[in-house]
Design an enzyme around this catalytic site. Structure first.
Site, PDB file in Angstrom:
ATOM      1  N   ASP A  10     -39.789 149.938  10.161  1.00  0.00           N
ATOM      2  CA  ASP A  10     -39.059 151.023   9.522  1.00  0.00           C
ATOM      3  C   ASP A  10     -39.131 152.365  10.283  1.00  0.00           C
ATOM      4  O   ASP A  10     -38.104 152.983  10.566  1.00  0.00           O
ATOM      5  CB  ASP A  10     -39.662 151.164   8.111  1.00  0.00           C
ATOM      6  CG  ASP A  10     -38.895 152.119   7.267  1.00  0.00           C
ATOM      7  OD1 ASP A  10     -37.792 151.748   6.841  1.00  0.00           O
ATOM      8  OD2 ASP A  10     -39.390 153.248   7.039  1.00  0.00           O
ATOM      9  N   THR A  52     -42.135 143.303  12.827  1.00  0.00           N
ATOM     10  CA  THR A  52     -43.263 143.695  11.974  1.00  0.00           C
ATOM     11  C   THR A  52     -43.728 142.472  11.206  1.00  0.00           C
ATOM     12  O   THR A  52     -42.895 141.650  10.802  1.00  0.00           O
ATOM     13  CB  THR A  52     -42.886 144.818  10.974  1.00  0.00           C
ATOM     14  OG1 THR A  52     -43.895 144.885   9.948  1.00  0.00           O
ATOM     15  CG2 THR A  52     -41.546 144.594  10.295  1.00  0.00           C
ATOM     16  N   ASP A  59     -44.767 142.578   8.288  1.00  0.00           N
ATOM     17  CA  ASP A  59     -44.563 142.832   6.853  1.00  0.00           C
ATOM     18  C   ASP A  59     -43.304 142.195   6.270  1.00  0.00           C
ATOM     19  O   ASP A  59     -43.200 142.036   5.059  1.00  0.00           O
ATOM     20  CB  ASP A  59     -44.513 144.342   6.584  1.00  0.00           C
ATOM     21  CG  ASP A  59     -45.790 145.050   7.014  1.00  0.00           C
ATOM     22  OD1 ASP A  59     -46.831 144.385   7.084  1.00  0.00           O
ATOM     23  OD2 ASP A  59     -45.725 146.264   7.289  1.00  0.00           O
ATOM     24  N   ARG A  82     -47.856 154.995  16.995  1.00  0.00           N
ATOM     25  CA  ARG A  82     -47.140 155.671  15.916  1.00  0.00           C
ATOM     26  C   ARG A  82     -47.090 157.130  16.347  1.00  0.00           C
ATOM     27  O   ARG A  82     -48.122 157.725  16.635  1.00  0.00           O
ATOM     28  CB  ARG A  82     -47.886 155.510  14.593  1.00  0.00           C
ATOM     29  CG  ARG A  82     -48.133 154.035  14.187  1.00  0.00           C
ATOM     30  CD  ARG A  82     -48.559 153.938  12.734  1.00  0.00           C
ATOM     31  NE  ARG A  82     -49.125 152.634  12.401  1.00  0.00           N
ATOM     32  CZ  ARG A  82     -48.412 151.561  12.040  1.00  0.00           C
ATOM     33  NH1 ARG A  82     -47.097 151.627  11.999  1.00  0.00           N
ATOM     34  NH2 ARG A  82     -49.004 150.433  11.715  1.00  0.00           N
ATOM     35  N   ARG A 138     -48.077 146.188   3.722  1.00  0.00           N
ATOM     36  CA  ARG A 138     -47.739 147.557   3.314  1.00  0.00           C
ATOM     37  C   ARG A 138     -47.214 147.545   1.866  1.00  0.00           C
ATOM     38  O   ARG A 138     -47.938 147.094   1.001  1.00  0.00           O
ATOM     39  CB  ARG A 138     -46.716 148.157   4.286  1.00  0.00           C
ATOM     40  CG  ARG A 138     -46.795 149.668   4.352  1.00  0.00           C
ATOM     41  CD  ARG A 138     -45.828 150.194   5.379  1.00  0.00           C
ATOM     42  NE  ARG A 138     -46.288 149.989   6.739  1.00  0.00           N
ATOM     43  CZ  ARG A 138     -47.103 150.797   7.389  1.00  0.00           C
ATOM     44  NH1 ARG A 138     -47.547 151.881   6.804  1.00  0.00           N
ATOM     45  NH2 ARG A 138     -47.470 150.546   8.624  1.00  0.00           N
ATOM     46  N   ASP A 197     -40.513 143.574   5.878  1.00  0.00           N
ATOM     47  CA  ASP A 197     -40.024 144.531   4.874  1.00  0.00           C
ATOM     48  C   ASP A 197     -38.787 145.314   5.314  1.00  0.00           C
ATOM     49  O   ASP A 197     -38.579 146.448   4.903  1.00  0.00           O
ATOM     50  CB  ASP A 197     -41.157 145.516   4.522  1.00  0.00           C
ATOM     51  CG  ASP A 197     -41.639 146.301   5.731  1.00  0.00           C
ATOM     52  OD1 ASP A 197     -41.273 145.957   6.873  1.00  0.00           O
ATOM     53  OD2 ASP A 197     -42.388 147.272   5.539  1.00  0.00           O
TER      54      ASP A 197
HETATM   55  O1  F6P Z   1     -46.878 147.462   9.310  1.00  0.00           O
HETATM   56  C1  F6P Z   1     -47.838 146.567   9.776  1.00  0.00           C
HETATM   57  C2  F6P Z   1     -49.179 146.861   9.169  1.00  0.00           C
HETATM   58  O2  F6P Z   1     -50.112 145.941   9.693  1.00  0.00           O
HETATM   59  C3  F6P Z   1     -49.234 146.860   7.634  1.00  0.00           C
HETATM   60  O3  F6P Z   1     -49.268 145.566   7.109  1.00  0.00           O
HETATM   61  C4  F6P Z   1     -50.491 147.665   7.392  1.00  0.00           C
HETATM   62  O4  F6P Z   1     -50.455 148.275   6.131  1.00  0.00           O
HETATM   63  C5  F6P Z   1     -50.442 148.697   8.488  1.00  0.00           C
HETATM   64  O5  F6P Z   1     -49.591 148.156   9.517  1.00  0.00           O
HETATM   65  C6  F6P Z   1     -51.776 149.031   9.114  1.00  0.00           C
HETATM   66  O6  F6P Z   1     -51.572 150.044  10.017  1.00  0.00           O
HETATM   67  P1  F6P Z   1     -52.612 150.451  11.155  1.00  0.00           P
HETATM   68  O7  F6P Z   1     -52.636 149.358  12.169  1.00  0.00           O
HETATM   69  O8  F6P Z   1     -52.071 151.715  11.694  1.00  0.00           O
HETATM   70  O9  F6P Z   1     -53.929 150.574  10.469  1.00  0.00           O
END
Ligand code: F6P
Length: 319
Positions: free
Chosen positions: A103, A125, A127, A72, A171, A129
């Site tokens: 997204d 993803t 999600d 990210r 999410r 979403d």
């Molecule tokens: O977007 C995928 C996801 O796994 C979501 O379901 C979750 O809220 C988020 O990413 C967790 O992010 P990270 O891996 O940065 O903790």
């Protein structure tokens, strides 16, 4: 178009490797050269770009994670970061980019396209979403991972006559909770898209208990509350013996399901076709089993909607 690039960005999802494989092989099939950008947009800014051959994507279709790694990246949200990325691609003579992600990844792809650099998004993803597609790569596998866990939890829940709260990812979307809840026979599914009423939930659990039910499974989407918070609320409304399981990142790993591998292959192939047609600023999706594509602006300004028909059905079946 002679050379294209491919990157994965944001949270990884099972099936991303199958999508990378499809992009690389489809491109080579059409006599294009393909370059992998390693480490998402951060890797792009740093110029971490390597040529991929047919063999580079051998033996990955069944693997979870992403061979291109992911990140990210805050810097890529700035114009300067985006310009650095475009420079890196131009230096290597890469004329178009396929971005696999969610997204945040789409925002980056749109920014590059707006600056005249053609990008195509592939929804990857767990999600589910993203607007403009009924399914994202990784969602099906994640749901299967969750129901595998639910089936196991159900065994111990029955032995001990317990109520289990299972917190799942997603999410701000309730898709994982909803599908896994219905498939796993959960008594109650809590999703961000629908308000819940604790008195009604408690009443239903008590009735089930009186009927001789030895366990209850409640699926809670992380976008609503935490499993722990929900359990506290439930314990205040009932005196049931409650336990919480937070499934966490195990939902993001594992070998992709056949559905996700096929979906990823179809998306990867179409993304390359779009670049060959001279298009950019678009994202692929699936609607009624047909691969479609939409403008990234349209997708990013449309809210994903959960299938409330499934929610209603789950309520009817868990009386
Ligand atoms: O977007 C995928 C996801 O796994 C979501 O379901 C979750 O809220 C988020 O990413 C967790 O992010 P990270 O891996 O940065 O903790």
């Amino acid at each position: 178009m002679k050379r294209i690039g491919v990157l994965t960005s944001g949270g990884d999802s099972p099936g991303m490797n199958a999508a990378i494989r499809a992009v690389v092989r489809k491109a080579i099939y059409h006599n294009l050269e393909v370059f992998g950008v390693f480490g998402g947009y951060s890797g792009l800014i740093a110029g971490n770009i390597k040529k991929l051959e047919l063999g580079s994507v051998g033996d990955i279709i069944h693997r979870g994670g992403t061979m291109l790694y992911s990140a990210r990246c805050e810097e890529f949200k700035t114009k300067e970061g985006q310009q650095k990325g475009i420079e890196q691609l131009k230096t290597k003579g890469i004329d178009g980019l396929v971005v696999i992600g969610g997204d945040g990844s789409y925002h980056g792809a749109r920014a590059l396209s707006e600056q005249g650099y053609p990008c195509i998004g592939i929804p990857g993803t767990i999600d589910n979403d993203i607007a403009g597609t009924q399914y994202t790569i990784g969602f099906d596998t994640a749901v299967n991972t969750v129901i595998d866990a639910v089936d196991k939890i159900r065994d111990t829940a029955t032995s001990h006559e317990r109520t289990f709260i299972i917190e799942v990812m997603g999410r701000n979307a309730g898709d994982i909770a909803l599908w896994a809840g219905l498939a796993g026979g959960a008594e109650t599914i809590i999703i961000p898209e629908e308000k819940y009423n604790m008195d009604e939930i408690a009443e239903r659990l008590i009735k089930g208990h009186e009927r001789g039910k030895r366990h209850s499974i409640i699926m809670v989407a992380e976008g609503v509350t935490t499993g722990m918070e929900f359990a506290k609320e439930l314990e205040e409304a009932t005196n049931f013996d409650t336990r919480v399981s937070v499934l966490g990142h195990m939902q993001r790993g594992g070998s992709p399901s056949a559905f996700d591998r096929v979906l990823a292959s179809r998306f990867g192939s179409r993304a390359v076709e779009l670049l060959l047609e001279g298009k950019g600023g678009r994202a692929v999706g699936i609607e009624n089993n047909v691969v479609v594509d939409h403008d990234l602006n349209e997708i990013l300004s449309t809210k994903h909607t959960v299938d409330l028909g499934i929610y209603k059905l789950s309520k009817e079946l868990s009386i």
